[in-house]
Write an enzyme that holds these catalytic residues in place. Structure first.
Site, PDB file in Angstrom:
ATOM      1  N   LEU A   1       0.881  -1.171   0.000  1.00  0.00           N
ATOM      2  CA  LEU A   1       0.000   0.000   0.000  1.00  0.00           C
ATOM      3  C   LEU A   1       0.911   1.211   0.000  1.00  0.00           C
ATOM      4  O   LEU A   1       2.034   1.154   0.533  1.00  0.00           O
ATOM      5  CB  LEU A   1      -0.878   0.019   1.253  1.00  0.00           C
ATOM      6  CG  LEU A   1      -1.952  -1.066   1.384  1.00  0.00           C
ATOM      7  CD1 LEU A   1      -2.725  -0.892   2.686  1.00  0.00           C
ATOM      8  CD2 LEU A   1      -2.918  -1.028   0.194  1.00  0.00           C
ATOM      9  N   ASP A   2       0.421   2.309  -0.555  1.00  0.00           N
ATOM     10  CA  ASP A   2       1.210   3.547  -0.534  1.00  0.00           C
ATOM     11  C   ASP A   2       1.426   3.986   0.913  1.00  0.00           C
ATOM     12  O   ASP A   2       0.665   3.610   1.809  1.00  0.00           O
ATOM     13  CB  ASP A   2       0.476   4.666  -1.274  1.00  0.00           C
ATOM     14  CG  ASP A   2       0.275   4.338  -2.750  1.00  0.00           C
ATOM     15  OD1 ASP A   2       1.062   3.545  -3.279  1.00  0.00           O
ATOM     16  OD2 ASP A   2      -0.668   4.887  -3.343  1.00  0.00           O
ATOM     17  N   LYS A   3       2.405   4.846   1.089  1.00  0.00           N
ATOM     18  CA  LYS A   3       2.736   5.315   2.441  1.00  0.00           C
ATOM     19  C   LYS A   3       1.525   5.974   3.124  1.00  0.00           C
ATOM     20  O   LYS A   3       1.308   5.827   4.326  1.00  0.00           O
ATOM     21  CB  LYS A   3       3.901   6.304   2.343  1.00  0.00           C
ATOM     22  CG  LYS A   3       4.532   6.632   3.662  1.00  0.00           C
ATOM     23  CD  LYS A   3       5.800   7.447   3.456  1.00  0.00           C
ATOM     24  CE  LYS A   3       6.347   7.926   4.791  1.00  0.00           C
ATOM     25  NZ  LYS A   3       7.546   8.712   4.665  1.00  0.00           N
TER      26      LYS A   3
ATOM     27  N   LYS B   1      -5.699   5.849  -6.995  1.00  0.00           N
ATOM     28  CA  LYS B   1      -5.426   7.282  -7.194  1.00  0.00           C
ATOM     29  C   LYS B   1      -5.463   7.646  -8.676  1.00  0.00           C
ATOM     30  O   LYS B   1      -6.009   8.691  -9.053  1.00  0.00           O
ATOM     31  CB  LYS B   1      -4.063   7.646  -6.595  1.00  0.00           C
ATOM     32  CG  LYS B   1      -4.082   7.583  -5.074  1.00  0.00           C
ATOM     33  CD  LYS B   1      -2.718   7.789  -4.481  1.00  0.00           C
ATOM     34  CE  LYS B   1      -2.784   7.591  -2.967  1.00  0.00           C
ATOM     35  NZ  LYS B   1      -1.489   7.362  -2.367  1.00  0.00           N
TER      36      LYS B   1
END
Ligand code: URA
Length: 239
Positions: free
Chosen positions: A105-107, A191
Site C-alpha cells: 500500500l502507498d505510504k 489514485k
C-alpha cells in the site's frame, strides 16, 4: 512431515538464534513429549511431537500469516532508511525470519496488509493471473457521478492509455465516498482511477483481500495472526 533437529526447530519457531536455542537445551529448559531434552540434534516431528520451552508449549506453524491494519506514514517494505516499516509494527511473538509484506500500500494508504514468511502463498495472492479481489474505501475530493461509476464498472482507461479491468464500484454513504473492488494491482491504481475521472483521493483504506475482511477490532498499527479458516477465505480467488 520431515523430521527436524530440535535446535533448528526452536530457533525457527521462537525466532531466536541457533546458539540461544542450544542454550535453552543446555539449561534443561526444553522438553519433548514431557521428557527433558538433552541433545541439540535430537530429531523431532514438528507435527506430532509436543515441544515446550521454559514451561510453555510451542504451537508449531510452518508459516505465519499476519493481518495488519497499517497506519499512514508507514512503508510496506522490509527495511527503510527514513520511514518506519510495517515489519516494525509486528509484535515480538509474531516476528520470524523471512517475514515480508505480500503486496504494497502507498505510504499514505491505511488498512489491510498481509504479512507472511510464505513466499509461494504470497506469489499466488499477488499473481495478476489469480485476480484476487482487493476492496478499498476511498474519500474523494469531489462528488462521484453515475457516469463515473459506469466508467469504473466498464473498465476505465487511466493515464497513457492503460486500461483497467472492470471494477466493482458503489458510492458509500456520502456522494464523495466510494467502495471500489479491484481485480488487479496496478501502481497507485485507485489514485490514478480517481485522476482519470478528474477527481482526487483524499483518504484511502484497504478493507479486504480475497474473501477476507480487515478485522474491525484492530486499531491502526495493530496486527494479529490469521486463522486457518481465514486463510482459506484469503485464497478465494475470482478467476
Ligand atoms: N491504489 C492506490 O492508489 N494506492 C494504494 O495504496 C492502493 C491502491
Amino acid at each position: 512431515m520431515q523430521k527436524q533437529r530440535l535446535d533448528k526447530f526452536l530457533s525457527n519457531q521462537l525466532n531466536i538464534s541457533r546458539n540461544d536455542a542450544k542454550e535453552l537445551i543446555k539449561k534443561r529448559l526444553v522438553t519433548v513429549n514431557g521428557g527433558t531434552a538433552k541433545l541439540f540434534d535430537m530429531k523431532i516431528d514438528p507435527e506430532k511431537d509436543s515441544v515446550s520451552a521454559e514451561g510453555k508449549e510451542i504451537k508449531y506453524r510452518e508459516h505465519i500469516y499476519i493481518m495488519l491494519n497499517k497506519p499512514a506514514d508507514v512503508v510496506c517494505a522490509t527495511r527503510d532508511k527514513l520511514s518506519e516499516t510495517v515489519l516494525e509494527l509486528i509484535p515480538e511473538e509474531l516476528r520470524r525470519e523471512g517475514l515480508f509484506p505480500a503486496g504494497r500500500l502507498d505510504k499514505d494508504t491505511v488498512g489491510f496488509v498481509l504479512i507472511t514468511d510464505d513466499g509461494g502463498f504470497a506469489h499466488d495472492i499477488l499473481s495478476p493471473r489469480k485476480h484476487v479481489d482487493k476492496k478499498y474505501f476511498a474519500v474523494l475530493e469531489k462528488n462521484i457521478t453515475e457516469h463515473d461509476i459506469e466508467l469504473l464498472k466498464s473498465g476505465i482507461t487511466i493515464d497513457k492509455g492503460e486500461k483497467c479491468l472492470p471494477a466493482e464500484a458503489v458510492t458509500a454513504g456520502k456522494q464523495n465516498e466510494i467502495f471500489l473492488t479491484l481485480r488487479e494491482g496496478k501502481y497507485h491504481q485507485v489514485k490514478r482511477m480517481a485522476e482519470a475521472l478528474g477527481n482526487k483521493v483524499l483518504y484511502l483504506k484497504r478493507i479486504s483481500i480475497g474473501g477476507l475482511a480487515l478485522d474491525e477490532s484492530l486499531k491502526e498499527g495493530e496486527s494479529r495472526e490469521i486463522t486457518k479458516e481465514e486463510l482459506n477465505l484469503l485464497k478465494k480467488y475470482n478467476n
